[in-house]
Scaffold this motif. Structure first.
Motif, PDB file in Angstrom:
ATOM      1  N   ASP A 117       2.529  -2.198  -7.560  1.00  0.00           N
ATOM      2  CA  ASP A 117       1.484  -2.961  -8.250  1.00  0.00           C
ATOM      3  C   ASP A 117       1.675  -4.465  -8.073  1.00  0.00           C
ATOM      4  O   ASP A 117       2.494  -4.914  -7.263  1.00  0.00           O
ATOM      5  CB  ASP A 117       1.401  -2.544  -9.723  1.00  0.00           C
ATOM      6  CG  ASP A 117       2.622  -2.965 -10.518  1.00  0.00           C
ATOM      7  OD1 ASP A 117       3.524  -3.603  -9.949  1.00  0.00           O
ATOM      8  OD2 ASP A 117       2.673  -2.638 -11.726  1.00  0.00           O
TER       9      ASP A 117
ATOM     10  N   LEU B 228       3.043   5.952  -3.602  1.00  0.00           N
ATOM     11  CA  LEU B 228       1.708   5.550  -4.053  1.00  0.00           C
ATOM     12  C   LEU B 228       1.580   4.031  -4.107  1.00  0.00           C
ATOM     13  O   LEU B 228       0.726   3.490  -4.791  1.00  0.00           O
ATOM     14  CB  LEU B 228       1.396   6.168  -5.423  1.00  0.00           C
ATOM     15  CG  LEU B 228       1.419   7.701  -5.488  1.00  0.00           C
ATOM     16  CD1 LEU B 228       1.046   8.177  -6.885  1.00  0.00           C
ATOM     17  CD2 LEU B 228       0.466   8.307  -4.467  1.00  0.00           C
ATOM     18  N   GLY B 229       2.456   3.316  -3.386  1.00  0.00           N
ATOM     19  CA  GLY B 229       2.368   1.865  -3.338  1.00  0.00           C
ATOM     20  C   GLY B 229       3.015   1.188  -4.540  1.00  0.00           C
ATOM     21  O   GLY B 229       3.602   1.842  -5.401  1.00  0.00           O
TER      22      GLY B 229
ATOM     23  N   ALA C 106      -0.322   5.038   4.013  1.00  0.00           N
ATOM     24  CA  ALA C 106      -1.489   4.250   4.416  1.00  0.00           C
ATOM     25  C   ALA C 106      -1.065   3.171   5.411  1.00  0.00           C
ATOM     26  O   ALA C 106       0.132   2.997   5.675  1.00  0.00           O
ATOM     27  CB  ALA C 106      -2.130   3.608   3.191  1.00  0.00           C
TER      28      ALA C 106
ATOM     29  N   THR D   8      -6.979   3.865  -8.437  1.00  0.00           N
ATOM     30  CA  THR D   8      -7.300   5.228  -8.021  1.00  0.00           C
ATOM     31  C   THR D   8      -6.304   6.262  -8.563  1.00  0.00           C
ATOM     32  O   THR D   8      -6.709   7.255  -9.159  1.00  0.00           O
ATOM     33  CB  THR D   8      -7.335   5.306  -6.487  1.00  0.00           C
ATOM     34  OG1 THR D   8      -8.150   4.253  -6.005  1.00  0.00           O
ATOM     35  CG2 THR D   8      -7.881   6.633  -6.031  1.00  0.00           C
ATOM     36  N   PHE D   9      -5.001   6.020  -8.393  1.00  0.00           N
ATOM     37  CA  PHE D   9      -4.040   7.072  -8.719  1.00  0.00           C
ATOM     38  C   PHE D   9      -3.842   7.328 -10.212  1.00  0.00           C
ATOM     39  O   PHE D   9      -3.814   8.500 -10.613  1.00  0.00           O
ATOM     40  CB  PHE D   9      -2.709   6.816  -7.997  1.00  0.00           C
ATOM     41  CG  PHE D   9      -2.872   6.912  -6.506  1.00  0.00           C
ATOM     42  CD1 PHE D   9      -3.361   8.071  -5.928  1.00  0.00           C
ATOM     43  CD2 PHE D   9      -2.588   5.841  -5.679  1.00  0.00           C
ATOM     44  CE1 PHE D   9      -3.556   8.166  -4.549  1.00  0.00           C
ATOM     45  CE2 PHE D   9      -2.772   5.923  -4.303  1.00  0.00           C
ATOM     46  CZ  PHE D   9      -3.262   7.089  -3.737  1.00  0.00           C
TER      47      PHE D   9
ATOM     48  N   TRP E  71      -6.607  -0.905  -3.848  1.00  0.00           N
ATOM     49  CA  TRP E  71      -7.403   0.213  -4.358  1.00  0.00           C
ATOM     50  C   TRP E  71      -6.526   1.258  -5.024  1.00  0.00           C
ATOM     51  O   TRP E  71      -6.963   1.971  -5.913  1.00  0.00           O
ATOM     52  CB  TRP E  71      -8.217   0.855  -3.219  1.00  0.00           C
ATOM     53  CG  TRP E  71      -7.379   1.322  -2.071  1.00  0.00           C
ATOM     54  CD1 TRP E  71      -7.032   0.609  -0.975  1.00  0.00           C
ATOM     55  CD2 TRP E  71      -6.757   2.594  -1.922  1.00  0.00           C
ATOM     56  NE1 TRP E  71      -6.240   1.337  -0.138  1.00  0.00           N
ATOM     57  CE2 TRP E  71      -6.051   2.568  -0.693  1.00  0.00           C
ATOM     58  CE3 TRP E  71      -6.718   3.766  -2.691  1.00  0.00           C
ATOM     59  CZ2 TRP E  71      -5.310   3.664  -0.229  1.00  0.00           C
ATOM     60  CZ3 TRP E  71      -5.980   4.844  -2.225  1.00  0.00           C
ATOM     61  CH2 TRP E  71      -5.302   4.782  -1.009  1.00  0.00           C
ATOM     62  N   TRP E  72      -5.254   1.359  -4.590  1.00  0.00           N
ATOM     63  CA  TRP E  72      -4.384   2.419  -5.116  1.00  0.00           C
ATOM     64  C   TRP E  72      -3.988   2.180  -6.563  1.00  0.00           C
ATOM     65  O   TRP E  72      -3.599   3.109  -7.258  1.00  0.00           O
ATOM     66  CB  TRP E  72      -3.123   2.546  -4.232  1.00  0.00           C
ATOM     67  CG  TRP E  72      -2.348   1.271  -4.113  1.00  0.00           C
ATOM     68  CD1 TRP E  72      -1.303   0.869  -4.883  1.00  0.00           C
ATOM     69  CD2 TRP E  72      -2.575   0.226  -3.163  1.00  0.00           C
ATOM     70  NE1 TRP E  72      -0.865  -0.366  -4.496  1.00  0.00           N
ATOM     71  CE2 TRP E  72      -1.608  -0.776  -3.438  1.00  0.00           C
ATOM     72  CE3 TRP E  72      -3.465   0.035  -2.111  1.00  0.00           C
ATOM     73  CZ2 TRP E  72      -1.543  -1.961  -2.679  1.00  0.00           C
ATOM     74  CZ3 TRP E  72      -3.383  -1.139  -1.376  1.00  0.00           C
ATOM     75  CH2 TRP E  72      -2.442  -2.116  -1.660  1.00  0.00           C
TER      76      TRP E  72
ATOM     77  N   PRO F  78       0.834  -1.215   0.000  1.00  0.00           N
ATOM     78  CA  PRO F  78       0.000   0.000   0.000  1.00  0.00           C
ATOM     79  C   PRO F  78       0.866   1.260   0.000  1.00  0.00           C
ATOM     80  O   PRO F  78       2.068   1.188   0.280  1.00  0.00           O
ATOM     81  CB  PRO F  78      -0.781  -0.119   1.309  1.00  0.00           C
ATOM     82  CG  PRO F  78      -0.659  -1.534   1.734  1.00  0.00           C
ATOM     83  CD  PRO F  78       0.645  -2.019   1.199  1.00  0.00           C
ATOM     84  N   PRO F  79       0.269   2.413  -0.313  1.00  0.00           N
ATOM     85  CA  PRO F  79       1.023   3.672  -0.313  1.00  0.00           C
ATOM     86  C   PRO F  79       1.710   3.927   1.020  1.00  0.00           C
ATOM     87  O   PRO F  79       1.238   3.467   2.066  1.00  0.00           O
ATOM     88  CB  PRO F  79      -0.050   4.729  -0.574  1.00  0.00           C
ATOM     89  CG  PRO F  79      -1.147   4.003  -1.240  1.00  0.00           C
ATOM     90  CD  PRO F  79      -1.118   2.603  -0.724  1.00  0.00           C
TER      91      PRO F  79
END
Lengths: 316, 306
Positions: free
Chosen positions: A93, A90-91, A81, A279-280, A275-276, A77-78
């Motif tokens: 993938d 931003l995390g 977070a 989202t980003f 979710w990131w 995660p980012p």
């Protein structure tokens, strides 16, 4: 200022050029002043400059290599977070690649495609619009029928079909989007050209014996620049969205390269775990397009003399 | 009137013929259709056999004539993937796409008209500002991203609706809202601005002077006069949906309409199916444009067909 060993005859010419440069810098300064007054436009310009800077200087700005995989750190995660890891703002993938770096590199694709399509479709459409507006007659009829037919086309499906046939790549996306996007310029250029053709200054140019080419490019075209600039900017925003859609459908940039649409398509499969991932990149698209749209609406006000007068009065 | 109708129909036929021409040339003249349809590991012998069997070794004009004659009868050949007539496959998917698009456009219109009217009545209020912001966002947000964000929030986190699929109203809510959201912003904006144009006209004062109720004046007088630009935009949005956005939304939600079918055909390099799908979409757009012309005439007595 350095004095040059110029002959007396060439002196006045030099002075004229210097004056022009001075006017240019003074206009630029004024432009900056208006911008600072107009907060919304300033926001748009800042967003666009940031995106352009990040895209151009991607290797310097991005914290990691956008294609470097690190399976041990997949779906981190980012940083800010819960369970986030420092350094991955931003995390990461599903393959452990840094999302921020991929977004920064993805901006390159969006801007390359956007600017190329605006340049190609713009020049073609403007040229066609100028010719058909100036000469009228059969050319004009044929052009208008052509744009009529093309607006009835299911553009996206046709783009998808063409890309299936010629294979997905950045170059092919540029080709397809250009084929789809030139009519806007043609229509608008033609419309203005039709009314310009009847104005006294064009008539005067014709009376003193200017050839058609000179009238079109030296007399008419400069008068078209400001509306065309606005359309071009609006089109840039639209093309960035279109590129994202095509990449999302898997017909744009191919993995492992990064593009915003592709990142969202990949992230779609991991929505329950990250979710990131979706989202980003989506925010990157939305903010960029938002910025470009703000610039476009500012250009529209700024290039309209009556509206500009209102703004100048608030500045001075 | 009859004259206009005939000319309009002829023009539409021309557009549909134009579209199929372009589709033919795109699928036959750009790239090698046989290579694209065959699996990668196919041998040279298989390649030549297929090329001959499908008639791809004939001159282009022969191929086009064959294509045109068959297409005129609605025959686009069999789908490579399903082994059944391609056109029938596309037509099977029409109800799902129509359901989604019409629900979405109804949702957009029904929510944006009251919103737009309220915004125009209370200028510079919070609602007005929200409407302006909303329509600006509507231009900036990619529709597929909106869909996935809605899935994440309402289907994965809250569990209210299904993430994808087709069947009950619970399947329909998220794709319809996704598809409706962006047109809604734009239609609200046009309702607001065209209502603003009408609200200060003299006939409004006259109506008020006659003592009519304010609500009645706004709906029966102002809204009716503001209807033309609203209908124009709503129709344009519906056309854009059917010709583009539906495809993307169907892909996101695995909604079994012609858009998803087109994507599946494209993934499988199924040329007959792609051709049939593009043809049907073009036909829908053309028919829709004719219908819209008649809606104009019904709404505005000043519109006369010539």
């Amino acid at each position: 200022m350095k004095s040059s060993p110029a002959s007396a005859a060439s002196l006045p010419r030099v002075r004229v050029i210097e004056e022009e440069q001075f006017v240019f810098w003074r206009n630029l300064w004024k432009l900056t002043q208006y911008l600072i007054r107009d907060r919304v436009a300033l926001l748009g310009v800042l967003i666009v400059l940031t995106v352009v800077f990040a895209a151009v200087a991607a290797p310097l700005v991005a914290p990691y290599d956008p294609t470097k995989q690190n399976i041990a750190k997949r779906l981190t995660p980012p940083a800010w977070a819960v369970k986030g890891e420092a350094g991955y703002w931003l995390g990461t993938d599903q393959l452990g690649r840094d999302v921020l770096s991929r977004i920064i590199y993805g901006g390159r694709v969006s801007l390359t495609v956007g600017l190329s399509v605006v340049a190609i479709a713009g020049s073609f459409g403007i040229l066609l619009g100028l010719v058909s507006g100036y000469f009228g007659g059969r050319t004009d009829d044929a052009l208008m029928r052509l744009t009529d037919i093309q607006t009835a086309f299911p553009g996206l499906l046709l783009a998808l079909t063409i890309i299936t046939m010629i294979g997905p790549s950045v170059r092919n996306i540029i080709i397809v989007l250009s084929i789809n996007g030139w009519m806007v310029y043609a229509r608008i250029t033609r419309g203005i050209m039709l009314s310009l053709r009847e104005t006294p200054f064009i008539e005067a140019a014709r009376a003193i014996g200017c050839c058609d080419r000179r009238i079109i490019f030296r007399h008419a075209l400069p008068n078209l620049l400001s509306p065309l600039l606005t359309i071009g900017t609006l089109e840039l925003a639209r093309i960035i969205l279109a590129e994202a859609s095509l990449s999302f459908l898997g017909l744009g940039v191919q993995p492992p390269a990064a593009s915003w649409g592709l990142m969202i398509a990949d992230g779609h499969q991991y929505i329950t775990r990250g979710w990131w991932l979706v989202t980003f990149p989506g925010l990157a698209i939305a903010i960029t397009v938002f910025g470009v749209n703000l610039v476009a609406s500012w250009l529209r006000t700024y290039s309209d003399p009556t509206q500009r007068y209102r703004q100048i009065r608030t500045v001075e | 009137m009859t004259n206009y109708l005939i000319r309009r129909l002829l023009w539409s036929v021309l557009v549909v013929v134009g579209v199929s021409l372009v589709v033919f040339f795109v699928t036959h003249a750009i790239g090698d259709p046989v290579r694209i349809m065959l699996p990668l590991e196919a041998s040279q012998e298989e390649y030549l056999t297929m090329r001959h069997a499908w008639g791809f070794d004939d001159p282009l004009y022969v191929q086009f004539w064959r294509f045109a004659v068959k297409a005129a009868r609605g025959d686009f050949g069999d789908s490579l993937w399903q082994r059944t007539p391609a056109l029938a496959l596309v037509i099977d998917r029409l109800p799902a796409s129509f359901l989604l698009s019409f629900v979405a456009i109804a949702l957009a219109i029904l929510s944006s008209i009251p919103l737009g009217i309220l915004a125009s009545l209370r200028l510079r209020s919070l609602l007005d500002r929200l409407c302006v912001m909303g329509s600006l966002l509507g231009v900036c947000i990619p529709v597929f991203w909106l869909g996935i964000m809605l899935i994440m929030f309402f289907a994965v986190d809250l569990g209210w609706f299904y993430t994808s699929g087709y069947g009950t109203w619970k399947h329909l809510v998220l794709p319809a809202v996704t598809l409706a959201a962006l047109p809604m912003g734009r239609i609200t904006q046009i309702v607001r601005s065209s209502m603003l144009d009408e609200l200060h006209r003299q006939y409004m004062t006259t109506a008020r002077a006659k003592g009519l109720a304010e609500g009645y004046i706004i709906v029966r007088h102002a809204l009716k006069n503001a209807a033309i630009p609203i209908v124009t935009l709503a129709a344009w949005e519906l056309t854009r949906m059917l010709a583009g956005y539906t495809i993307i939304v169907e892909k996101v939600f695995a909604w079994p309409g012609f858009g998803l079918l087109a994507m599946q055909a494209i993934e499988r390099h199924d040329l007959p199916l792609i051709q049939a799908d593009v043809f049907v979409v073009a036909l829908i757009v053309v028919v829709l444009n004719i219908v819209i012309d008649f809606v104009y005439a019904a709404l505005d007595p000043r519109v006369r067909f010539e």
